[in-house]
Scaffold this motif. Sequence first.
Motif, short mmCIF file in Angstrom:
data_model
loop_
_atom_site.label_atom_id
_atom_site.label_comp_id
_atom_site.label_asym_id
_atom_site.label_seq_id
_atom_site.Cartn_x
_atom_site.Cartn_y
_atom_site.Cartn_z
N ALA A 55 0.87 -0.71 0.16
CA ALA A 55 0.01 -0.35 -0.54
C ALA A 55 0.75 0.97 0.31
N ARG A 56 1.92 1.17 1.05
CA ARG A 56 2.88 2.37 0.71
C ARG A 56 3.49 2.29 -0.46
N GLU A 94 -6.22 0.60 -4.66
CA GLU A 94 -5.76 -0.37 -4.52
C GLU A 94 -5.02 -0.20 -3.55
N ALA A 95 -4.25 1.36 -3.43
CA ALA A 95 -3.50 1.59 -1.70
C ALA A 95 -4.37 0.99 -0.49
N ILE A 96 -5.59 1.57 -1.07
CA ILE A 96 -6.45 1.97 -0.07
C ILE A 96 -7.53 0.89 0.97
N ARG A 97 -7.54 -0.15 -0.19
CA ARG A 97 -7.46 -1.42 -0.47
C ARG A 97 -7.01 -2.73 1.10
N LEU A 148 -2.82 9.48 1.10
CA LEU A 148 -3.83 9.61 0.18
C LEU A 148 -5.51 10.21 0.22
N LEU A 149 -5.38 10.54 1.98
CA LEU A 149 -6.26 11.53 2.29
C LEU A 149 -6.76 13.28 1.55
N GLU A 150 -5.56 13.21 1.34
CA GLU A 150 -5.28 14.77 1.00
C GLU A 150 -5.10 14.49 -1.10
N ARG A 151 -4.90 13.61 -1.21
CA ARG A 151 -4.95 13.47 -2.26
C ARG A 151 -6.37 13.04 -2.75
N ALA A 170 -14.02 9.36 -3.86
CA ALA A 170 -14.54 7.61 -3.86
C ALA A 170 -12.74 7.10 -2.86
N GLY A 171 -13.93 6.68 -1.99
CA GLY A 171 -12.84 6.08 -0.59
C GLY A 171 -12.51 7.13 0.53
N GLY A 172 -13.00 7.76 0.09
CA GLY A 172 -12.18 9.49 1.47
C GLY A 172 -13.20 9.15 2.85
N MET A 173 -13.94 8.34 2.15
CA MET A 173 -14.64 8.16 3.40
C MET A 173 -14.02 7.20 4.31
N GLU A 174 -13.49 6.12 3.88
CA GLU A 174 -12.98 5.01 4.17
C GLU A 174 -11.72 5.35 5.05
N LEU A 175 -11.14 6.55 4.15
CA LEU A 175 -10.25 7.27 4.36
C LEU A 175 -9.59 8.01 5.81
#
Length: 289
Positions: free
Chosen positions: A225-226, A237-240, A266-269, A274-279
């Motif tokens: 992920a990093r 994919e990194a978030i997953r 990742l949050l800043e990007r 989509a995925g922001g809520m998970e992050l």
Amino acid sequence: MSWAAVLRWVDALHQACDYAGAARLLTGLLRDLHAETAGPDQAEALRLLCDAASIAATVLRCLGFPADAWLGAERCRDAADASGDPVLRGQAAYALARAAVACGSYQRGQTIAERAVDDLGRYADRADGAEVLGSLHLVAALASRSRQRLDDSRDWLNEAAELARRTGESNLLSMFWGPTNVELWRMSIEVDDGDPGRVVEIARRTDPSAISAGVRQVFYYADTARALARLGGRDREAIRLLLTAERIAPQHVRTSAELAATVLTLLERSRRQAGGMELRGLRERMQTG
């Protein structure tokens, strides 16, 4: 329950990254084993104490207490020295070197690991000796990378890989030694200062299930992920993979400063993607522990 059985329980909790559970048992176990070293089964008590102190050092390091991890590694060294067993001394050197690197004493960690490699070389024909010797090569690689000597680090990794090809997979001392672990360490070393694309390539050809312990599998998912976060363009994919790592080892992921930095990037990007809520959920869990 025997001390050996308690130690196996502690090790199982550690391998599952249940650091809180392992720590609760370690306090009493270390005290009782220390007392047992004055009894008739001194040799066995010293061996168990060495193992317990090594696990304690690892747990403390993973929870972000490097100075306390160093103290745990020193107790491991004391037990190993009292036992006179060269392989246990190598195991203690591994714990000391890892704690030194965690404390930022990179040269000290390098020196400890290299001296232990020299001392243990003659015992490489012992199954447990090969496991410890290979693990010392890995921590020497980590120390070299931390000293900004990436080429030296890769040399240590290549030597470790050659030894692992000869020994195969082994876990006599819960060090998860073998070709798979060498690849996982290679990923961890390349992800920050090396080639993140290489990390992704290694991830594709590596099966993390070859090592049953979550404590090593979590590095596979977290480091991939990093690497993906560094490369960009594959943030979903990194978030997953980050969430997969958290499911395997929540205590590990939520206390990792390196992963916190990746989540923030990742949050800043992905503020409105989509995925922001998970992050944001993961970030919140990391902040609250």
